[in-house]
Structure formats: C-alpha cells, structure tokens
Design a protein around this motif. Structure first.
Motif, PDB file in Angstrom:
ATOM      1  N   CYS A  54       3.757  36.942  26.689  1.00 49.63           N
ATOM      2  CA  CYS A  54       2.584  36.247  26.165  1.00 49.63           C
ATOM      3  C   CYS A  54       2.458  34.849  26.765  1.00 49.63           C
ATOM      4  N   PHE A  55       3.572  34.146  26.856  1.00 53.94           N
ATOM      5  CA  PHE A  55       3.521  32.792  27.434  1.00 53.94           C
ATOM      6  C   PHE A  55       3.236  32.845  28.931  1.00 53.94           C
ATOM      7  N   LEU A  56       3.752  33.851  29.619  1.00 59.22           N
ATOM      8  CA  LEU A  56       3.452  33.990  31.040  1.00 59.22           C
ATOM      9  C   LEU A  56       1.984  34.337  31.257  1.00 59.22           C
TER      10      LEU A  56
ATOM     11  N   LEU B 180      -6.646  45.401  28.946  1.00 58.30           N
ATOM     12  CA  LEU B 180      -5.333  45.998  29.134  1.00 58.30           C
ATOM     13  C   LEU B 180      -4.398  45.436  28.073  1.00 58.30           C
ATOM     14  N   ARG B 181      -3.210  46.026  27.999  1.00 56.66           N
ATOM     15  CA  ARG B 181      -2.237  45.632  26.986  1.00 56.66           C
ATOM     16  C   ARG B 181      -0.879  45.414  27.644  1.00 56.66           C
ATOM     17  N   LEU B 182      -0.310  44.245  27.432  1.00 54.81           N
ATOM     18  CA  LEU B 182       1.017  43.915  27.949  1.00 54.81           C
ATOM     19  C   LEU B 182       2.071  44.245  26.898  1.00 54.81           C
ATOM     20  N   SER B 183       3.163  44.852  27.350  1.00 55.09           N
ATOM     21  CA  SER B 183       4.248  45.217  26.444  1.00 55.09           C
ATOM     22  C   SER B 183       5.571  44.718  26.995  1.00 55.09           C
ATOM     23  N   GLY B 184       6.427  44.259  26.103  1.00 52.22           N
ATOM     24  CA  GLY B 184       7.770  43.838  26.500  1.00 52.22           C
ATOM     25  C   GLY B 184       8.729  44.992  26.648  1.00 52.22           C
TER      26      GLY B 184
END
Length: 619
Positions: A248-250, A337-341
């Motif tokens: 999220c911070f990136l 789109l969706r970012l996931s860890g």
C-alpha cells in the motif's frame, strides 16, 4: 467463451498439423473471438483468447517474440530485443532486465520456445494433439483439447495440500499431460524434437542484510510501479500485516489513489484492524473500507456454485465468495486492479532449515540459531539434534516421506522442507498412490532445487507462494478485478534470495529482511509488529452456515467415489468439523479437492454440443 477460462493461449509447432486442430480450438473459444498469431512461415503459432493488454507480440525478420502477463517491456522495446535474437540461446539474454510476472514465447527460424515464470504463477503444460506437441498456459485447455482422463494419483497427492514436494507439485491432473518445470523452458524443433533449457538460477546468498534490503526495496518499487499509474484508483488489501501494508505504501509512492479493504475479525484479541487503521492514517488519498464478518458473505459460502475453479484444487474455496464481494466493493469505487501481499510469507524469509548449513559454516552461530528455533517452537532437543545431524540426500528424504504419509510433522522441519502429510480420512488407496509417486521420484534420483537443503527449502517455499498465487489470479478473473501478487515476481524473489539466509529469517525477529527494506517508508509501529491474527470465529461460523451443503457432500462425495477418501471418516469430518483437533488446513484442502471435482462436472465441454456429466478418472 463457454466452459473455458476467459484468457488462455496455446503454442503450436511450425509444421503442418491436423486440419481439425484449429476447429477444436474454436470450439473451446465458444462465442469469443479466437485470436491467431502466425509463425514467420504463416502457420499458426499462438492461438487462444486474451485481451490486448495480456499479450504483447512482435515480428522481426524470422523472429517472433511475445510476452504474456505483466511485463515491463512494451511493444517497441520488445521489438528492439527481438533484433538481438539469432537463435533460441539468445532469447533470455535479450530479456534479462525485464521484470514482472510473465510468459516468454518465441519462434525463431521455425524453432519454438516457451516458458513461464520461476515462481510458478505463470505455468506451461504440453501434450500431444493434432499430430504434434501443443503447449498451453492452462492444463484444462489441453485436457479438453485431448479428451484426457483425470489422473487419480495426482488427485491423491493434492490431498497433502501445499506440502506436495518438488517436482511432484507441478504435475498436471490429467493423463498424457506434462508440466514444464518452473525455471526451465521448452524448445521444440519443427520436426518435433524436444529439449528443456534451464533459464533461471538463484543468485548467490551472500549479501548482508542492509544491502539485500536495498535490492529488495528497489525490486518491490519496480513491481508495484509496473502495475500502478499515477492518479489511477487501485484496490489493495490492507490486513494490518507487514506484507500488504508495504504494498500500500509503495503504491501510494507510485502515485496511486487507494481503495483498501480490511477484515475486522470477530476475535476480541484480534489486532488487524488496529494496525490497518494506523497504516491508513499515514497514507494520503486513501479510502479505507473496514468490514466486520457480518458485512460480508460467510466463509465457505457458494460451495455449490457452478464456476470454473481453475487447473487444480485450492483452499481458496473457503473465502472465494467473500473475496468476490470485496472485489465488487473496490471495483464500485473505481479500482481497476487489486494488489495483494500474498506470497510475502514464502518469499521474503528463509526457512528454518538454513540452520543445517549455518551449523557447518559457523558452528557457534548455528548452535545459537538452533537453540532459538527450538525455544520458539518448543521442539524436543532430540528432534532438533536428529534433523541437524541428518546428511541424507533429497531422494532419500522423498523415500522416507513415502512411508510416513499418515504421521503428522512439525511445520518448522529442519531437513529438506515440509514433509507431505495425508489427513486421517484419506483412503488406503490414496496412501498407496502417493507413496508410489514419492518412491518413483526417489528412484529417479530427483535433484533438489539446490544442493543446500536450506536453500532448497527457501526456493521451494517461494515457488509454493507462486503456485498458490495462481488460483488467486484466477479468482480475480472471476470477480472481474485483476489480482496481482508483486511478491511473486521473479525479480523480487531473486532480490530476496540474495540475502544471507540467517539474516533474512531469525527466531528472534519477524521478517527482518522486509522490515529493513521498508524502513523509512512504512511506519515503524507496523514494522515492529510480531503478532499474526486468525479468523477462527469466522471459520466456525461459516461451517455452521453451510452445514447443509457439507452434509450433502458427506452423503455423495466425489472423493469417496474416486476411492480417495474413506466414506465414514470423511463423513465424520464434514458433519462435525468443529471437533477437529488440528487438521484445519487438511480439512480446507479436502474441501478444495471435493469442490474442484464437482465444479469440473459442470464445465468439461469438448465441443458446442457435447456436455460431459463428469470428467473421466483414470484408475
């Protein structure tokens, strides 16, 4: 496109194949337009269905070069690289600085080259069809093309969950189909001659923590920036953990406007919401959505939905409907789109078996780390000592595992990695089939991913993350919101693997490599977090809400019909899962296999008129 996935491709040889092959591929496409990219000869090379942004191809002389997936190379850059290629040996050097998660596909003077990603998120399978070898990114495409039977032994192995060892974890679930192992490429001559080429090798694991952290930070920044455009709305998981919060911070640093989702678990001691809220408070241009369990579909919902569950079973079936709901919320707010860890747990920390090599290189440090892991996991001294003194080969470990499939194993194994374990409801046939496959791999003197067992275990863990990220990406397709796992990019994996193993993981600190990489960007309160919460309340509530479906499955199990589960033992587990002592992962894995088999019955379509009631299973 009917029963097949919305995005797929096959790779054809530069030779005359059966004239009916293209017709069969058109049938697979259904109402969608079948796309065809030719070899230099004019014969079909790439055939399938994909959106423009999924595949980029170029033609330079007799060279055809394509990348499928998320890649830093655009069309003009790809063409510039193609000009450097004279034969297949030049392909990887020409693409050495490309980053992302993608397939590489090439046709050079009639020779065909295809490979996926090292992580295994992008895969390649091959089979014989139409008079030659056909490759595809999805096994079920080849299965429908060739009317292949399901392989009972491969299904049996899937009941061990994510502990299926290398290389068995990559086997396709249909007979007559072969996986191209991650890290290797397949080369096919026009006459049909075939060979594999190893294209990926791990870096030396010698960088001190600060240098490795700097490299990891750089690659993660690239991975996120590749997917994020300034001022564009991006969805992201914000669990409160280090992995998702870092992304999220990136993303914010790359200029994204964020729509983040946090699940507030029902357990009174759960701290995820607290840490996620703290993180959100330090991010600008963010819409932070927090959902309590009552706000979203219960876990295990939609078990009976008729959907395409992908190439292989996955425990993601537990939260599939919940994740679809969250995706709808993000998409409604403009996210593309969706970012996931996902993958961070496996990629950015070495496995405890690094102690085995450390003890031999530096006995004092090795003993100190061994004592630390023993204290952390409360393991008996004898078990630790036996593991550290063991010098057996990987093949010997596989042979030993074949005889211990019903014996539980500690998660922090200090030998070659997580030993496969079958649930108590697995049938004797399942034990026999799994044992035979393990012994077969041992007899073939299967080589590990690296001679050092700690290195092997870390590489296997990174690939396990990539293998499990594939179903997540497929789930994103179903939810119409692309799901991205930047930790599973090959360049990110390589950056993490460059760290000294005993500094990338430690019994006294949590994810030290990622914490060092994100220092100065992510708030220290997040980086110092050492807890990891669970959703036990939601798990049990979901089972209660869906007990009728579980009861129906208990009476009409596809696993029992295939001879892979004991009927009485499985019925007890399905009707009273709340009584399970341990075994939760095994239970979810079993539900994933059962759901996959049921889903397959409704989608195994070979042409426009023939619908099979069930996929054939080879005994």
């Amino acid at each position: 496109m009917g029963a097949t996935s919305a995005c797929w491709f096959v790779v054809l040889l530069d030779r005359d194949l059966s004239p009916g092959l293209l017709d069969r591929l058109r049938n697979l496409a259904g109402p969608a337009v079948l796309r065809v990219v030719p070899h230099a000869s004019g014969r079909p090379w790439l055939v399938g269905c994909w959106p423009d942004e999924e595949l980029t191809a170029c033609a330079v002389g007799d060279v055809r070069l394509a990348v499928a997936g998320t890649c830093s190379l655009k069309a003009a850059e790809l063409a510039a690289r193609a000009r450097k290629i004279r034969d297949t040996a030049h392909i990887e050097p020409a693409l050495s600085d490309a980053h992302g998660c993608f397939h590489v596909l090439a046709s050079v003077a009639g020779h065909t080259y295809v490979r996926g990603s090292f992580s295994g998120q992008r895969r390649v399978y091959r089979a014989e069809a139409g008079g030659g070898t056909v490759c595809a990114d999805q096994a079920r495409i080849l299965a429908r093309l060739t009317a292949a039977e399901l392989d009972t032994a491969q299904l049996a192995l899937r009941l061990t969950g994510d502990t299926v060892p290398h290389p068995l974890a990559w086997g396709a679930l249909w007979r007559g189909m072969h996986a191209v192992l991650p890290g290797t490429a397949l080369e096919l001559a026009p006459g049909g001659e075939m060979r594999t080429r190893r294209w990926w090798r791990p870096p030396a694991d010698e960088l001190p923590l600060d240098q490795a952290a700097s490299g990891l930070r750089e690659e993660l920044e690239r991975a996120v920036a590749l997917r994020v455009r300034p001022d564009e709305v991006v969805g992201a998981d914000l669990s409160g953990g280090m992995d998702s919060t870092s992304l999220c911070f990136l993303a914010a640093k790359a200029g994204a406007r964020l729509v983040t989702v946090t699940m507030d678990a029902g357990a009174p001691t759960n701290e995820d919401r607290l840490y996620a809220t703290r993180a959100a408070g330090s991010l600008s241009r963010i819409e932070h959505l927090v959902f309590e369990s009552a706000d979203v579909p219960a876990q295990f919902s939609g078990l009976d939905e008729r959907v395409d569950l992908g190439d292989e079973p996955s425990p993601i079936v537990r939260t599939r409907v919940e994740q679809r709901y969250l995706a709808e919320q993000m998409r409604a707010r403009g996210a593309r789109l969706r970012l996931s860890g996902f993958g961070g747990d496996q990629v950015i920390q070495s496995q405890p078996s690094y102690v085995h090599g450390l003890l031999r290189r530096s006995p004092a440090a090795g003993l100190r780390h061994a004592a630390g892991w023993r204290a952390r996991h409360r393991r008996p001294l004898g078990a630790i000592t036996r593991a550290l003194l063991d010098r057996g080969s990987y093949a010997a470990w596989l042979a030993e595992a074949a005889g211990l499939l019903r014996t539980p194993v500690a998660a922090d194994d200090l030998r070659w990695g997580l030993r496969p374990y079958l649930p108590p409801w697995a049938s004797e046939q399942t034990v026999q089939l799994c044992g035979e496959r393990l012994l077969g791999a041992a007899r073939d003197a299967t080589e590990p991913l690296h001679p050092d067992r700690g290195r092997h275990a870390w590489l296997a863990a990174a690939q396990r993350g990539g293998r499990l990220a594939g179903p997540l990406a497929h789930c994103g397709q179903l939810a119409r919101l692309p799901y991205h796992s930047p930790f599973c990019d090959d360049a990110v994996i390589a950056a993490a693997l460059a760290a000294r193993p005993h500094e990338a993981a430690s019994p006294w600190s949590y994810k030290p490599l990622l914490a060092a990489a994100m220092h100065g960007l992510v708030p220290e309160t997040i980086l110092r977090r050492t807890t990891k919460d669970h959703f036990g309340y939601e798990w049990h509530n979901g089972l209660r809400r869906n007990r009728q479906t579980l009861a129906a499955w208990a009476e009409d199990s596809r696993l029992v019909a295939a001879g892979l589960a004991d009927e009485d033992a499985l019925r007890r587990a399905l009707l009273s899962p709340q009584l399970l002592i341990g075994g939760i992962a095994e239970f979810e894995t079993t539900l994933g296999v059962e759901a996959w088999l049921r889903g397959l019955e409704h989608q195994y379509t070979l042409d426009d008129t023939r619908e099979m009631n069930s996929a054939p299973i080879a005994r």
